[in-house]
Write a protein that holds these residues in place. Structure first.
Motif, PDB file in Angstrom:
ATOM      1  N   LEU A   1       3.560   6.164  -0.792  1.00 51.26           N
ATOM      2  CA  LEU A   1       4.050   6.646   0.786  1.00 51.26           C
ATOM      3  C   LEU A   1       3.091   7.700   1.060  1.00 51.26           C
ATOM      4  CD1 LEU A   1       7.970   7.127  -0.382  1.00 51.26           C
ATOM      5  CD2 LEU A   1       6.734   5.451   1.116  1.00 51.26           C
ATOM      6  N   SER A   2       2.418   8.478   0.389  1.00 49.92           N
ATOM      7  CA  SER A   2       1.489   9.500   0.922  1.00 49.92           C
ATOM      8  C   SER A   2       0.322   8.791   1.454  1.00 49.92           C
ATOM      9  CB  SER A   2       0.800  10.254  -0.484  1.00 49.92           C
ATOM     10  OG  SER A   2       2.254  10.917  -1.024  1.00 49.92           O
ATOM     11  N   GLU A   3      -0.158   7.744   0.914  1.00 48.82           N
ATOM     12  CA  GLU A   3      -1.160   6.804   1.431  1.00 48.82           C
ATOM     13  C   GLU A   3      -0.727   6.360   2.895  1.00 48.82           C
ATOM     14  OE1 GLU A   3      -2.455   3.920  -1.116  1.00 48.82           O
ATOM     15  OE2 GLU A   3      -3.090   5.250  -2.608  1.00 48.82           O
ATOM     16  N   VAL A   4       0.507   5.732   2.839  1.00 52.64           N
ATOM     17  CA  VAL A   4       0.896   5.123   4.180  1.00 52.64           C
ATOM     18  C   VAL A   4       0.917   6.325   5.324  1.00 52.64           C
ATOM     19  CG1 VAL A   4       2.798   4.310   5.435  1.00 52.64           C
ATOM     20  CG2 VAL A   4       2.224   3.323   3.120  1.00 52.64           C
ATOM     21  N   GLU A   5       1.456   7.713   4.756  1.00 51.80           N
ATOM     22  CA  GLU A   5       1.607   8.862   5.478  1.00 51.80           C
ATOM     23  C   GLU A   5       0.274   8.897   6.250  1.00 51.80           C
ATOM     24  OE1 GLU A   5       3.113  13.371   5.439  1.00 51.80           O
ATOM     25  OE2 GLU A   5       3.310  12.147   3.892  1.00 51.80           O
ATOM     26  N   ALA A   6      -0.750   9.097   5.358  1.00 50.07           N
ATOM     27  CA  ALA A   6      -2.297   9.508   5.568  1.00 50.07           C
ATOM     28  C   ALA A   6      -2.575   8.256   6.721  1.00 50.07           C
ATOM     29  CB  ALA A   6      -3.108   9.644   4.622  1.00 50.07           C
ATOM     30  N   ASP A   7      -2.684   7.155   6.692  1.00 55.54           N
ATOM     31  CA  ASP A   7      -3.006   6.382   7.252  1.00 55.54           C
ATOM     32  C   ASP A   7      -2.382   6.256   8.883  1.00 55.54           C
ATOM     33  OD1 ASP A   7      -4.581   5.257   5.367  1.00 55.54           O
ATOM     34  OD2 ASP A   7      -3.154   3.729   4.626  1.00 55.54           O
TER      35      ASP A   7
END
Length: 583
Positions: free
Chosen positions: A509-515
């Motif tokens: 989720l953190s990666e999706v949020e960053a993207d």
């Protein structure tokens, strides 16, 4: 389908975005990643819930196992089993009394036989004197042959023969008396020794059996307490599990919020002007959802850890209480086995001893018949001797003075025959008591044999099997506790491992949020600010939220409480309130 997803479908349909020639949404890949993450979150929470529900089922198995023990302990068969074991020990105590009675009868037989001994000696002396007189009569008659009195010799020969027969009868009486006296002496010694040992062993057995039966009752009481404790523990643990499962329903909010974010991203793809605001809003929603997921995961992990420790402590305590209920070193059902075996062995020994008594009674019965036959023979001899003596007396009287000497001998013989009869009757009277006592001894044995020792032992052994079955169920519960403890520990371990997978999803989720943040930053350049026409869109988004946390994030990002926009868009506030109450 969530309310936000419904808005997405409707908006896409209005703009013709779903048509065959529409260009792909630039946020499609992110939406797909969120959909995958949402599915995994749901799968993990469902898996944890299933494992916890399985734990409750295992606790039900434990209660069933304890219930079987309680049912067995409360069964009427168990009470009858204890009664049978007490009856077996009671029979041993009854045998002690019968052994004492039998020994007293044997002693009476010995005294009666001893009383007959001098009478037999006196009878022998009398018969010996008759034989001596018969010899004198024969000598006297022999001296009278020259006078034509050879018939007297026949009479004296008859008397001598009768005296020999009487002497043989007395010998038989004396031999029987000596043989029986020795037999009774041996039987009395053996009976006394056996009775003494049997009485001591039976008294010890009675005391130990009573202690073990009381121990068995204590085991049942303890088992009942453990069963109550198990029920209480099961209910408490089940309540804790229910609380955790209920909290996991809250975890379902994460899935809904991620679905809402995915649906909102679809809407953002259809509204370029509103896309920066929607992206900013969804980034905030995504961050808040992630934080809530971390918080929920931490809570559930701690709760499962506490639950696991609670179950381990509870199961360990229950096993310890069970060990107290069925300890091999404590009086109870286990030690009753040796009691029953010992009682059976004691009864078997008593049966062997009674076989000797039976043989003794039969021997005495045979000897009594012999003595009776001897007495009858002595009466016959008395009659024949009197007849011979009478004939001799008649012949002597015809001879006059020459027959006077033989007449005197005949008179002495008649007197001795009378004495022989008197002594023979004395012997018969003394020996007749043997028959009476032997009959009483046989009656005691027949009463003892009315209830077979083998039947008593078989009943006690069946009772022991039942007691051991109940004890086996107690041991089974201990085994079940160990197995269930391992199963529950494995389930809680699996649940903890599943929670570990959630940590990886948080990173996703953190990666999706960053993207998404990068995409939102790129698209924010060169786009016009959202027009007033998009206020209705944001108001509809807010009204479709199912959780207050989403509305709070919405208001924090876009400002205001959303109500004027909702009113301007014609959205019914009641719908928002109903959603809030439902979710």
């Amino acid at each position: 389908m969530s309310a936000v997803a419904a808005i997405s479908d409707r908006q896409s349909g209005d703009d013709g975005f779903r048509g065959a020639g529409a260009r792909p949404s630039p946020l499609l890949g992110h939406r797909q990643r969120l959909n995958g993450t949402t599915a995994e979150v749901e799968q993990i929470f469902l898996g944890i819930g299933e494992r916890l529900v399985t734990c409750v089922g295992i606790l039900g198995d434990m209660q069933s196992a304890f219930g079987a023990v309680t049912t067995a302990h409360d069964s009427p068969e168990l009470a009858s089993a204890e009664t049978a074991i007490r009856a077996l020990v009671g029979e041993c105590l009854g045998l002690v009394e019968r052994l004492q009675h039998e020994r007293s009868l044997i002693e009476r037989l010995s005294r009666a036989l001893a009383a007959a001994a001098p009478r037999i000696d006196e009878l022998r002396q009398t018969v010996a004197m008759i034989a001596a007189i018969a010899i004198n009569a024969r000598v006297t008659a022999a001296g009278m042959r020259d006078h034509g009195n050879s018939g007297l010799t026949v009479f004296t020969d008859d008397v001598l023969e009768l005296s020999k027969r009487a002497s043989a009868v007395v010998d038989e009486l004396q031999q029987g008396q000596v043989r029986l006296r020795k037999l009774l002496g041996d039987a009395s010694t053996r009976s006394e020794t056996f009775e003494r040992n049997f009485r001591t062993a039976t008294q010890t057995l009675k005391e130990r059996t009573e202690a073990n039966l009381r121990g068995a009752v204590a085991e049942r009481i303890q088992a009942g307490k453990v069963g109550s404790s198990a029920t209480s523990v099961s209910q408490e643990i089940a309540q804790e599990v229910a609380t955790i499962v209920a909290s996991m329903q809250i975890g379902d909010n994460t899935r809904q919020r991620l679905e809402h974010v995915t649906a909102a991203l679809a809407i953002a793809g259809d509204h370029a002007a509103a896309r920066p605001a929607i992206m900013r809003l969804q980034l905030a929603q995504l961050a808040d959802s992630r934080d809530h997921l971390v918080s929920e995961t931490s809570y559930i992990r701690d709760a499962i850890l506490v639950l696991s420790r609670r179950i381990d402590r509870s199961f360990t305590a229950l096993k310890g209480e069970l060990a107290k209920a069925g300890g091999a070193d404590q009086p109870g059902a286990q030690r009753l086995a040796s009691d029953v075996c010992e009682a059976a062995a004691e009864l078997s020994q008593s049966e062997a001893e009674h076989a000797h008594v039976d043989a003794l009674a039969q021997t005495i019965g045979g000897d009594v018949e012999l003595f009776r036959a001897c007495s009858d023979e002595m009466r016959t001899l008395e009659f024949e001797m009197r007849l011979v003596s009478l004939n001799t007396a008649i012949t002597c009287s015809n001879l006059g003075r020459e027959g006077k000497a033989l007449g005197v001998v005949s008179l002495q013989m008649r007197e001795l025959v009378g004495e022989m009869v008197t002594r023979s009757e004395a012997v018969a009277g003394a020996l007749s008591e043997l028959g009476t006592i032997a009959a009483e001894l046989s009656e005691v044995r027949s009463v003892s044999a009315e209830r077979s020792m083998a039947t008593l032992v078989a009943e006690a052994e069946r009772s022991l099997v039942l007691l051991q079955t109940v004890d086996g169920r107690l041991e089974t519960v201990g085994t079940v506790l160990s197995e269930l403890g391992e199963r529950v520990a494995m389930l809680t371990f699996d649940a903890g491992a599943a929670l570990g997978r959630l940590d990886g999803l948080v990173d996703d989720l953190s990666e999706v949020e960053a993207d998404l943040a990068m995409v939102a930053g790129d698209e924010a350049e060169g786009l016009d600010a959202p027009s007033q026409d998009h206020a209705a869109l944001f108001a509809e988004l807010r009204a479709a939220y199912t959780m207050e946390a989403e509305r709070q994030v919405h208001d924090a990002v876009l400002g205001g409480d959303g109500r004027p926009a909702a009113e301007a868009a014609g959205i019914d506030d009641g719908a928002v309130d109903i959603d809030a109450m439902l979710f």
